[in-house]
Design a protein around this motif. Structure first.
Motif, PDB file in Angstrom:
ATOM      1  N   SER A  25       0.818  -1.216   0.000  1.00  0.00           N
ATOM      2  CA  SER A  25       0.000   0.000   0.000  1.00  0.00           C
ATOM      3  C   SER A  25       0.852   1.267   0.000  1.00  0.00           C
ATOM      4  N   ALA A  26       2.127   1.150  -0.317  1.00  0.00           N
ATOM      5  CA  ALA A  26       3.028   2.311  -0.262  1.00  0.00           C
ATOM      6  C   ALA A  26       2.618   3.411  -1.230  1.00  0.00           C
ATOM      7  N   PHE A  27       2.084   3.047  -2.375  1.00  0.00           N
ATOM      8  CA  PHE A  27       1.782   4.042  -3.398  1.00  0.00           C
ATOM      9  C   PHE A  27       0.287   4.300  -3.549  1.00  0.00           C
ATOM     10  N   GLU A  28      -0.502   3.781  -2.636  1.00  0.00           N
ATOM     11  CA  GLU A  28      -1.944   3.995  -2.706  1.00  0.00           C
ATOM     12  C   GLU A  28      -2.290   5.406  -2.260  1.00  0.00           C
ATOM     13  N   THR A  29      -3.195   6.017  -2.968  1.00  0.00           N
ATOM     14  CA  THR A  29      -3.718   7.320  -2.571  1.00  0.00           C
ATOM     15  C   THR A  29      -5.061   7.103  -1.884  1.00  0.00           C
ATOM     16  N   GLU A  30      -5.608   8.153  -1.330  1.00  0.00           N
ATOM     17  CA  GLU A  30      -6.915   8.054  -0.683  1.00  0.00           C
ATOM     18  C   GLU A  30      -7.982   7.647  -1.694  1.00  0.00           C
ATOM     19  N   VAL A  31      -7.887   8.168  -2.898  1.00  0.00           N
ATOM     20  CA  VAL A  31      -8.859   7.828  -3.934  1.00  0.00           C
ATOM     21  C   VAL A  31      -8.763   6.339  -4.266  1.00  0.00           C
ATOM     22  N   MET A  32      -7.534   5.838  -4.389  1.00  0.00           N
ATOM     23  CA  MET A  32      -7.345   4.421  -4.692  1.00  0.00           C
ATOM     24  C   MET A  32      -7.876   3.547  -3.564  1.00  0.00           C
TER      25      MET A  32
END
Length: 123
Positions: A25-32
């Motif tokens: 989840s290192a590159f997950e954004t809130e939208v994702m």
């Protein structure tokens, strides 16, 4: 065949144990994250809102107001100009986009070659 091969040769040690554990989840954004949660909950995707493309008339109380109609005309002209700009951008992308990407990729390749040469010099 691969499955048969895997059965015959069991791994003796974990060759990845020296690596840190994966942080998926290192590159997950809130939208994702929100979208992943929606998909996991099997909820349908929100429909695309076309509200911004509507050309509403003046409110019922201002149907005879020339200024209100002027605002509506200004809104329609702004939307028309926006769509015209989008069409122009698409036409430019169709005509020059492939060449622009080729040039960009060539630039990246030149940068890579230059960086590799610098690395060799430093070594």
């Amino acid at each position: 065949m691969v499955e048969d091969e895997k059965k015959r040769y069991r791994p003796t040690k974990n060759y990845l144990e020296h690596l840190p554990p994966l942080n998926l989840s290192a590159f997950e954004t809130e939208v994702m994250r929100g979208e992943f949660e929606r998909v996991a909950a099997r909820q349908p995707m929100d429909t695309l809102s076309m509200k911004r493309y509507e050309l509403p008339p003046p409110p019922p109380g201002k149907m005879t107001d020339v200024a209100a109609w002027g605002e509506c005309v200004d809104n329609s002209m702004a939307q028309l100009e926006h769509q015209s700009t989008r069409i122009m951008n698409l036409e430019l992308m169709e005509e020059y986009g492939a060449e622009a990407w080729k040039e960009h990729n060539a630039l990246l390749q030149r940068m890579l070659t230059h960086s590799q040469a610098q690395l060799q010099d430093l070594k």
